[in-house]
Design an enzyme around this catalytic site. Structure first.
Site, PDB file in Angstrom:
ATOM      1  CG  ASP A  18      -1.856   1.214   1.240  1.00  0.00           C
ATOM      2  OD1 ASP A  18      -2.300   1.623   0.153  1.00  0.00           O
ATOM      3  OD2 ASP A  18      -2.131   1.752   2.325  1.00  0.00           O
ATOM      4  CB  CYS A 192      -9.628   5.135  -0.811  1.00  0.00           C
ATOM      5  SG  CYS A 192      -8.135   5.652   0.081  1.00  0.00           S
ATOM      6  CG  HIS A 194      -6.284   5.834   3.971  1.00  0.00           C
ATOM      7  ND1 HIS A 194      -5.404   5.515   2.980  1.00  0.00           N
ATOM      8  CD2 HIS A 194      -5.545   6.395   4.963  1.00  0.00           C
ATOM      9  CE1 HIS A 194      -4.178   5.857   3.363  1.00  0.00           C
ATOM     10  NE2 HIS A 194      -4.237   6.389   4.562  1.00  0.00           N
TER      11      HIS A 194
END
Lengths: 277, 277
Positions: A18, A192, A194
Site C-alpha cells: 500500500d 480507497c 483508508h
C-alpha cells in the site's frame, strides 16, 4: 542437498503493498480469513499519498515496492491500495511472474452483488476516480449498471489525523456524497483502503438506504482462491504472522491503523526504495 | 578559448526547492525583488508532502533535489520549504559548496521585528513544529520572546484543494489557532510556504490583533544580501525568468499556485529523482 529445494514455497509470505497504512484493512481481512498465512506488508510512507500523482509515477512506485516484496519471497502480491490497483497493476502484471491481486475487481464484484437498483456510487482518490477503473470493472460484470464517482481528496488526510468522529469530517463527507446521493445510488464503494477506517462517518453521511462496500473482504477471498488454484496455501500447522515494513518511520499513522483495526503486528522494519542506496 | 571560462556565473540561476508548489510564494517574492535573476524551481511533487515524514527521509530528499539544482548550475540554493529548511538545511550545508538559504531564519527575524508583546505563535507542518526550528531561531535573536507552536496537518491538503475561502477551512483554522490565541500572541508566523495562499482566511481566524508574518519576502531579502556579498548578482541587462521542474506532473497544484500568485512561468519540465533511471 540443494538448499533452495528444501524451501517450501507454500510457507512463503503473502506480500501486501500500500502507499501507506490504509492497506492494513486488507491485511486484517487476510489474517481473519487465512490465519495460517504469513503476511509481509510494505507501506510506502516515504512517498504517501499516491492519490494525486500520475500514472507513470505510480507505476514506477508499484514496480519498486513489488521488487522489495519479491526479495521477501512473496508468493503473491496483493496491491492493497486502490490508486495503485487502478494504475500500477497492469505494469506489475507485465513484469512480475507471481500473481498480482488488486482490490478493484473484488470491490466491483461486491458492489454488483449488493446493488438492487443498479445505481452504484464510487468514492476514491483523484487518481483512482480519473482512471475510471471501477466503472470498467463493474461494466465488465454487468454493463447495465450505472456508475457515479466522486474524488474525495481530503478524506485520506482526515483519516490519517484519526478524525473518524468529527464534525469537520462529517461536513466534508456531506459535500462529497451530495452529488452521488442526488443520483439515487443504493450502493457505495469505498474505493480507497483508508476509507473503511471512517466507515461509521461515511455510513451516517450516506444514510440508511445505501449499502457500503469495501473491497478488503472480497479481496481476501480472491487471494484465497488464487492460492488454492496454484496450490500455494500455507499448511494448517503454520501460525501466520503479520510483519510490516515502512519506507519512512512515521509511527503515528501505523498506530492509528493498528488501534482502529485491533491488529497484532510482529516485526516493524524500515526500508528504503532508493536504488542508489 | 576555454568554453567553461566563458560562462559568467552571475548569470547562473537561483535554484529554488520545495516539496511541492508552496515555494512558489518565495519564487514570486524573489522575482519582485530581483527581476534580473533567472530562477530555476524544482517542486518534488512525486513525494509531496514532506510535512509528516522523518528527518532522515527529508535530508535525503533535500540532497537529491539540491543535486538536480546544481546540475542546472544553481549559484545558490533557496530551500523554499519550511519542513526542508527545518530538517535538511544542515545536511545540505555539509555537502554542497554553494550557499544554502532556508526560510526559517528570515521568518524568525521578521517575527521578532513584528512582535510588541514578545508572544509569537508559529503554525507549520508536524515535522516543522516538532523540530522546534522556529523557537531556536527566534531565541537566537531574542531569548526573552515566548514562542507557542501548533502543527496544522490539514492546512496543506485544504490549500492544495484551493479551498482558500471555505467554511470548512475556517473551522479547521479556528481549531488550530485556538490554543495560540489563548496564549495572547500578537504575531503569527506562517511557517509553511503553502500558508500565504490562504492568508486571508488565516487573518480572519487570527483576528485583527495579530500580525501575520510570512518568510517569503524576508527570505528574498536574505538572498539579495548573500548574492551581493559574493558578487553573484545577475547583471542589470539580464531579463530574469522563472523555469519550473516537477518530479511528478500534477498540473492541478501548479495551476492553483500560479493563479493565486499571478506568476508568469516559462518552461515547465518533468524530472525524476530516481537514481536508477
Amino acid at each position: 542437498m540443494d538448499i533452495e529445494d528444501s524451501r517450501d514455497p507454500r510457507r512463503d509470505p503473502i506480500g501486501v503493498f500500500d502507499s501507506g497504512i490504509g492497506g492494513l484493512t486488507v491485511a486484517a481481512a487476510l489474517k481473519t480469513l487465512l490465519p495460517s498465512e504469513t503476511i509481509f506488508y510494505i507501506g510506502d510512507t516515504a512517498r504517501v499519498p499516491y492519490g494525486g500523482k500520475s500514472r507513470k509515477t505510480i507505476e514506477r512506485y508499484g514496480v519498486e515496492i513489488g521488487g522489495l516484496l519479491l526479495a521477501e519471497q512473496a508468493k503473491i502480491i496483493v496491491v492493497a491500495c486502490n490508486t495503485a490497483s487502478a494504475l500500477a497493476v497492469p505494469r506489475m502484471t507485465d513484469v512480475f511472474k507471481v500473481p498480482i491481486q488488486g482490490v478493484i475487481t473484488p470491490g466491483a464484484a461486491a458492489a454488483v452483488a449488493a446493488t438492487k437498483s443498479g445505481r452504484i456510487g464510487v468514492i476514491g482518490t483523484r487518481a483512482t476516480v480519473s482512471s475510471g477503473a471501477y466503472g470498467k470493472a463493474i461494466h465488465a460484470i454487468d454493463p447495465k449498471v450505472r456508475v457515479f464517482s466522486e474524488a474525495c481528496p481530503l478524506l485520506v488526510p482526515l483519516i490519517e489525523e484519526a478524525m473518524f468522529e468529527d464534525p469537520i469530517t462529517d461536513q466534508v463527507l456531506e459535500r462529497y456524497l451530495a452529488p452521488l446521493l442526488a443520483q439515487d445510488i443504493d450502493t457505495l464503494v469505498l474505493g480507497c483502503t483508508h476509507y473503511p477506517l471512517a466507515r461509521e462517518a461515511i455510513g451516517r453521511a450516506a444514510g440508511p438506504g445505501v449499502t457500503l462496500v469495501d473491497s478488503a473482504e472480497n479481496c481476501a477471498l480472491a487471494v484465497k482462491t488464487l492460492l488454492e488454484e496454484r496450490q500455494l496455501g500455507a499448511p494448517d500447522d503454520q501460525l501466520g504472522r503479520l510483519d510490516v515494513a515502512l519506507t519512512d518511520s512515521t509511527e503515528g499513522f501505523l498506530r492509528t491503523a493498528q488501534d482502529a483495526l485491533e491488529l497484532e503486528i510482529g516485526d516493524v522494519q524500515l526500508r528504503t526504495v532508493q536504488a542508489s542506496e
